[in-house]
Write a protein that holds these residues in place. Structure first.
Motif, mmCIF file in Angstrom:
data_model
loop_
_atom_site.group_PDB
_atom_site.id
_atom_site.type_symbol
_atom_site.label_atom_id
_atom_site.label_comp_id
_atom_site.label_asym_id
_atom_site.label_seq_id
_atom_site.Cartn_x
_atom_site.Cartn_y
_atom_site.Cartn_z
ATOM 1 N N LYS A 44 0.834 -1.208 0.000
ATOM 2 C CA LYS A 44 0.000 0.000 0.000
ATOM 3 C C LYS A 44 0.866 1.256 0.000
ATOM 4 C CE LYS A 44 -3.113 2.427 3.043
ATOM 5 N NZ LYS A 44 -3.542 2.480 4.416
ATOM 6 N N THR A 45 1.873 1.275 0.842
ATOM 7 C CA THR A 45 2.761 2.429 0.935
ATOM 8 C C THR A 45 3.521 2.643 -0.369
ATOM 9 O OG1 THR A 45 2.999 2.118 3.313
ATOM 10 C CG2 THR A 45 4.689 3.445 2.224
ATOM 11 N N LEU A 46 4.068 1.565 -0.921
ATOM 12 C CA LEU A 46 4.804 1.672 -2.177
ATOM 13 C C LEU A 46 3.903 2.182 -3.297
ATOM 14 C CD1 LEU A 46 7.335 1.163 -3.889
ATOM 15 C CD2 LEU A 46 6.500 -1.180 -4.225
ATOM 16 N N SER A 47 2.715 1.606 -3.404
ATOM 17 C CA SER A 47 1.774 2.029 -4.454
ATOM 18 C C SER A 47 1.460 3.517 -4.355
ATOM 19 C CB SER A 47 0.465 1.235 -4.346
ATOM 20 O OG SER A 47 0.683 -0.118 -4.594
ATOM 21 N N MET A 48 1.169 3.969 -3.159
ATOM 22 C CA MET A 48 0.803 5.377 -2.976
ATOM 23 C C MET A 48 1.979 6.308 -3.261
ATOM 24 S SD MET A 48 -1.706 4.911 0.320
ATOM 25 C CE MET A 48 -1.728 6.618 0.731
ATOM 26 N N ASP A 49 3.167 5.946 -2.799
ATOM 27 C CA ASP A 49 4.339 6.791 -3.025
ATOM 28 C C ASP A 49 4.665 6.904 -4.510
ATOM 29 O OD1 ASP A 49 4.546 7.198 -0.308
ATOM 30 O OD2 ASP A 49 6.279 5.864 -0.029
ATOM 31 N N VAL A 50 4.631 5.790 -5.216
ATOM 32 C CA VAL A 50 4.947 5.806 -6.643
ATOM 33 C C VAL A 50 3.865 6.571 -7.417
ATOM 34 C CG1 VAL A 50 5.238 4.347 -8.690
ATOM 35 C CG2 VAL A 50 6.354 3.716 -6.548
ATOM 36 N N ALA A 51 2.603 6.381 -7.059
ATOM 37 C CA ALA A 51 1.511 7.096 -7.737
ATOM 38 C C ALA A 51 1.635 8.601 -7.510
ATOM 39 C CB ALA A 51 0.165 6.584 -7.250
ATOM 40 N N ARG A 52 2.018 9.004 -6.305
ATOM 41 C CA ARG A 52 2.188 10.440 -6.020
ATOM 42 C C ARG A 52 3.290 11.073 -6.876
ATOM 43 N NH1 ARG A 52 2.033 9.053 -0.368
ATOM 44 N NH2 ARG A 52 -0.109 9.227 0.305
ATOM 45 N N SER A 53 4.236 10.243 -7.299
ATOM 46 C CA SER A 53 5.328 10.776 -8.126
ATOM 47 C C SER A 53 4.904 10.915 -9.586
ATOM 48 C CB SER A 53 6.564 9.874 -8.015
ATOM 49 O OG SER A 53 6.372 8.664 -8.727
ATOM 50 N N GLY A 54 3.640 10.569 -9.874
ATOM 51 C CA GLY A 54 3.117 10.770 -11.218
ATOM 52 C C GLY A 54 3.115 9.532 -12.099
ATOM 53 N N ARG A 55 3.562 8.415 -11.577
ATOM 54 C CA ARG A 55 3.571 7.188 -12.376
ATOM 55 C C ARG A 55 2.273 6.414 -12.193
ATOM 56 N NH1 ARG A 55 9.350 5.076 -10.670
ATOM 57 N NH2 ARG A 55 8.999 6.465 -8.936
ATOM 58 N N ARG A 56 1.949 5.603 -13.178
ATOM 59 C CA ARG A 56 0.718 4.801 -13.131
ATOM 60 C C ARG A 56 1.001 3.491 -12.404
ATOM 61 N NH1 ARG A 56 -3.749 5.250 -16.246
ATOM 62 N NH2 ARG A 56 -3.660 3.040 -16.727
ATOM 63 N N VAL A 57 0.161 3.199 -11.405
ATOM 64 C CA VAL A 57 0.376 2.031 -10.553
ATOM 65 C C VAL A 57 -0.901 1.203 -10.500
ATOM 66 C CG1 VAL A 57 0.937 1.249 -8.217
ATOM 67 C CG2 VAL A 57 1.995 3.330 -9.127
ATOM 68 N N ALA A 58 -0.746 -0.103 -10.571
ATOM 69 C CA ALA A 58 -1.857 -1.035 -10.342
ATOM 70 C C ALA A 58 -1.479 -1.892 -9.144
ATOM 71 C CB ALA A 58 -2.093 -1.911 -11.563
ATOM 72 N N THR A 59 -2.411 -2.047 -8.224
ATOM 73 C CA THR A 59 -2.196 -2.883 -7.050
ATOM 74 C C THR A 59 -3.209 -4.010 -7.069
ATOM 75 O OG1 THR A 59 -1.419 -0.977 -5.785
ATOM 76 C CG2 THR A 59 -2.081 -2.917 -4.527
ATOM 77 N N VAL A 60 -2.737 -5.224 -6.849
ATOM 78 C CA VAL A 60 -3.598 -6.397 -6.830
ATOM 79 C C VAL A 60 -3.605 -6.940 -5.407
ATOM 80 C CG1 VAL A 60 -3.992 -8.707 -7.757
ATOM 81 C CG2 VAL A 60 -2.978 -6.931 -9.205
ATOM 82 N N GLU A 61 -4.785 -7.041 -4.813
ATOM 83 C CA GLU A 61 -4.932 -7.549 -3.443
ATOM 84 C C GLU A 61 -6.189 -8.391 -3.377
ATOM 85 O OE1 GLU A 61 -4.948 -8.835 0.079
ATOM 86 O OE2 GLU A 61 -3.241 -7.565 -0.407
ATOM 87 N N ARG A 62 -6.083 -9.620 -2.889
ATOM 88 C CA ARG A 62 -7.265 -10.478 -2.818
ATOM 89 C C ARG A 62 -8.015 -10.353 -1.495
ATOM 90 N NH1 ARG A 62 -5.171 -16.624 -1.705
ATOM 91 N NH2 ARG A 62 -4.163 -16.114 0.242
ATOM 92 N N GLY A 63 -7.388 -9.755 -0.511
ATOM 93 C CA GLY A 63 -8.013 -9.669 0.805
ATOM 94 C C GLY A 63 -8.210 -8.240 1.256
ATOM 95 N N MET A 64 -7.525 -7.904 2.339
ATOM 96 C CA MET A 64 -7.708 -6.600 2.967
ATOM 97 C C MET A 64 -6.613 -5.626 2.563
ATOM 98 S SD MET A 64 -8.669 -7.654 6.851
ATOM 99 C CE MET A 64 -7.789 -9.194 7.002
ATOM 100 N N ILE A 65 -7.017 -4.479 2.015
ATOM 101 C CA ILE A 65 -6.041 -3.423 1.773
ATOM 102 C C ILE A 65 -5.517 -2.972 3.132
ATOM 103 C CG2 ILE A 65 -5.743 -1.038 0.960
ATOM 104 C CD1 ILE A 65 -5.925 -2.991 -1.317
ATOM 105 N N GLY A 66 -4.238 -2.852 3.254
ATOM 106 C CA GLY A 66 -3.623 -2.523 4.535
ATOM 107 C C GLY A 66 -3.135 -3.765 5.248
#
Length: 103
Positions: free
Chosen positions: A20-42
């Protein structure tokens, strides 16, 4: 929604704390991010694992200190832990069982 495949700069597998942290940090830098999670975010830590466990351990340690106060030269009168069970343990145990059943 697009008609063709989407392109991303990063694919993160797992939406636990680190994902979650990595996805948000990279997205904030302007890059496109996809996160795949089958259960609970966080992740499970906040809901059923680390945090609830720490609450149970802290309560158990406090109960033990009250029980052993006399051996430490302290006089504690009237301290009770209800019926001997930790008051929030049933709720945490129930939530943990429900989470494991979904996994």
């Amino acid at each position: 929604m697009t008609d063709g495949p989407e392109e991303f700069d990063l694919l993160v597998v797992g939406g636990g704390k680190a994902g979650k942290t990595l996805s948000m940090d990279v997205a904030r830098s302007g890059r496109r991010v996809a996160t795949v999670e089958r259960g609970m975010i966080g992740g499970s830590c906040i809901k059923v694992a680390c945090i609830p466990t720490k609450a149970l351990v802290t309560s158990a340690r406090a109960a033990r200190q009250l029980r052993d106060a006399n051996s430490l030269g302290l006089s504690v009168q009237g301290a009770r832990c209800g019926d001997g069970r930790l008051p929030h343990a049933p709720a945490i145990s129930s939530r943990t069982r429900r989470w494991k059943a979904r996994a």
